[in-house]
Every structure is written in C-alpha cells, then in structure tokens.
Design a protein around this motif. Structure first.
Motif, short mmCIF file in Angstrom:
data_model
loop_
_atom_site.label_atom_id
_atom_site.label_comp_id
_atom_site.label_asym_id
_atom_site.label_seq_id
_atom_site.Cartn_x
_atom_site.Cartn_y
_atom_site.Cartn_z
N THR A 160 0.86 -1.14 0.07
CA THR A 160 -0.09 -0.09 -0.08
C THR A 160 0.74 1.36 0.07
OG1 THR A 160 -0.19 0.07 2.71
CG2 THR A 160 -1.91 -0.96 1.20
N HIS A 161 2.14 1.15 0.53
CA HIS A 161 2.76 2.54 0.60
C HIS A 161 4.32 2.11 0.60
CE1 HIS A 161 2.84 6.63 1.52
NE2 HIS A 161 4.02 6.62 1.99
N LEU A 162 4.86 2.95 -0.21
CA LEU A 162 6.32 2.96 -0.14
C LEU A 162 7.21 4.48 0.25
CD1 LEU A 162 7.03 1.54 -3.78
CD2 LEU A 162 7.36 0.32 -1.62
N SER A 163 8.14 4.23 0.93
CA SER A 163 9.03 5.44 1.55
C SER A 163 10.34 5.21 1.69
CB SER A 163 8.19 5.89 2.87
OG SER A 163 8.86 7.02 3.27
N ILE A 164 11.32 6.17 1.55
CA ILE A 164 12.54 5.96 1.57
C ILE A 164 12.97 6.80 2.76
CG2 ILE A 164 14.76 6.77 0.79
CD1 ILE A 164 14.03 5.76 -1.85
N GLN A 165 13.54 6.22 3.94
CA GLN A 165 13.96 7.07 5.16
C GLN A 165 15.28 6.57 5.29
OE1 GLN A 165 12.03 9.49 6.40
NE2 GLN A 165 10.33 9.23 4.97
N ASN A 166 16.09 7.43 6.01
CA ASN A 166 17.41 7.38 6.25
C ASN A 166 18.19 6.05 5.31
OD1 ASN A 166 19.56 7.42 8.07
ND2 ASN A 166 18.94 5.82 9.62
N LYS A 167 18.17 6.22 4.08
CA LYS A 167 18.75 5.37 3.16
C LYS A 167 18.33 3.98 3.05
CE LYS A 167 22.90 7.93 3.13
NZ LYS A 167 24.42 8.11 3.36
N HIS A 168 17.00 3.76 3.74
CA HIS A 168 16.19 2.51 3.69
C HIS A 168 14.95 2.61 2.80
CE1 HIS A 168 19.01 1.90 7.07
NE2 HIS A 168 18.79 0.41 6.98
N LEU A 169 14.52 1.52 2.02
CA LEU A 169 13.33 1.56 1.51
C LEU A 169 12.24 1.03 2.37
CD1 LEU A 169 11.67 1.91 -0.99
CD2 LEU A 169 12.32 -0.26 -1.68
#
Length: 284
Positions: free
Chosen positions: A272-281
């Motif tokens: 349902t959702h993708l995000s990139i945070q702190n160089k992590h997918l």
C-alpha cells in the motif's frame, strides 16, 4: 525476476496507510489510526492512536496524508474528512469538512502547507485553505471517481487522475488546467520529479510513462507491469523510481530513459505504501 528478504520487519496493528518523517522521527500511520514513531535505527519510541474507530481503514490509504504540520484523515463510509494539526502534545483535531458528496479517494497537502487538495468518489477535486481552514472551490469534475491528486514539489502544479481514464494538470498560479492526458487505462500511481517539471505515471494496463510538464509532451512510454501498480517513491537523487504493484512485486525504473532496472517478488500479499527513510526503502 529476483526475490529479496527484508532487512528489518516492523509489525503494526493494521495495514500501512502512510510513512513520513515527523518531529525528527520516522512516523508510520496504520489502519487503526495509530501513529508509530521510530528513531533512525528503527526502534519504536512512541505509539499514539489519534482516532478511535471500530473498523480499520484498509482501503483508504490514498486518502490519508500528513506532514510536519497537518494530518488528513477520511471518515469511513462518509463524505467527511478530518483535519488534525500537529502540536507539541500530538495531533489535535482542527476541523471536520463535508464538502464532497461521497467518500474520499485521495488527498494532498501543498509543500508550503497552505493548501489541501481532495479527490472523491463523486468525481470532484476540491481545494481548501489550510491557513484559514476554509473551502475554496471545485477545480475539476470527472465522470468517474478520482484516483489520485498530488501537488508538485515546486508548488506550481496539481496533478489529478480519475477512473474516466484522464490525467489533468492544474496550474495553481494561472488557476486553470493546462494539460489533459487521455489514457487507455486508469492511472493510480504518479509522481512529479525534477522539482515538478516532469511527471512519471503508470496505468492499470501496465504502461510506464515519462511526461514533460513544461513542453507538455510524452518523453517515453512503454509497458512493464503485469499487475496493477499501487504505490511509488523516488530515490533521493531522483534517478530512479520504485514502483510497487498489487501481488507484492517491486520494480525499479530509470527516470532517465524509462528502462526497467530491477524486478523483484517481495513475497507480500499487497503493498500500500513505499517510502525512503534514512537510506532505507520502507515497504508497507
């Protein structure tokens, strides 16, 4: 097609609706209307439920949006939605709106936090002033329900897609639609890049398209996806876009020439959702 195992698994009480950096933490909103706050090492720090509902909001992930200042939440099986403001002690309800004639499908907060765009099953795209918390008007009407609304990073455009197989680009300063793109299949996944000068979008039929907003011309169009695209996120350098599909597949597409670089089976039922945070997918 390759397979991949997750580096970290974070378990929540409901399906994932949105992921965003908030209050210097990684905030994950799940379908129980709970915000889960993690540090950059992905350790859970705080878990706060801001709305008590008996039914989980599983099918409404596109209708939720939040940033450092606001959180937008639809009311289940109703035409209303709630505007929360992020304060020192958490989310506080500011206003309830009911301008749509049916349920919400998608919302987007402008980069400067001044405007809110909403798209509903009534086919209408509405604009709201978040400073004064007032309704501004209808900016588009479709014959089918709205699939997605999204502001460009430069705050100049609002893109709208609907299930009547059209994408419309609205110029906020000129207050008019400057481009309408006719499709063979509906579009639910789209993303501005290069500040808003270009647009990437996919269709239910599997098309992967690069579009130049300035020249209003298609740069490249091809077919990659065998299943329905459901979510996307740009890499930090905006050289590639990650596209998730129903059935748990993940594709990585070059934004330079629309080449499919990676095709992975994540072994998930749905994404349902993708995000990139702190160089992590992060894949929800």
């Amino acid at each position: 097609m390759g397979t991949i195992k997750p580096l970290i698994t974070l378990t929540h009480q409901g399906s994932i609706l949105a992921i965003q950096r908030l209050d210097k933490k990684i905030a994950i909103l799940d379908a129980t209307y709970t915000l889960n706050y993690y540090d950059d090492e992905f350790e859970l720090k705080v878990r706060k439920c801001f709305l008590k509902e008996e039914e989980q909001a599983r099918s409404f992930h596109k209708a939720f949006s939040f940033d450092d200042h606001f959180l937008i939440a639809p009311v289940m099986h109703d035409n209303k939605f709630l505007v929360y403001e992020n304060g020192v002690h958490g989310m506080h309800l500011q206003k309830k709106f009911s301008w749509h004639e049916s349920e919400l499908e998608s919302t987007s907060i402008s980069p400067d936090d001044h405007l809110l765009a909403t798209g509903g099953q009534d086919g209408r795209v509405l604009l709201f002033d978040l400073d004064e918390l007032v309704y501004m008007g209808v900016i588009n009407q479709s014959s089918e329900y709205v699939a997605r609304v999204m502001f460009s990073p430069n705050g100049r455009y609002l893109v709208m897609s609907s299930f009547d197989k059209f994408i419309s680009i609205f110029h906020l300063e000129q207050h008019r639609i400057i481009q309408t793109i006719s499709l063979n299949e509906p579009c639910e996944v789209l993303r501005f890049y290069e500040g808003g000068n270009k647009l990437y979008y996919t269709t239910r039929g599997g098309a992967s398209v690069l579009f130049d907003v300035i020249t209003r011309k298609t740069i490249n169009s091809t077919v990659y996806f065998n299943t329905w695209p459901s979510s996307s996120v740009l890499s930090d350098d905006e050289k590639v876009i990650f596209v998730a599909t129903r059935g748990g597949f993940l594709q990585v597409v070059s934004l330079e020439d629309n080449t499919l670089l990676i095709n992975l089976d994540l072994g998930m039922q749905d994404i349902t959702h993708l995000s990139i945070q702190n160089k992590h997918l992060l894949v929800g």
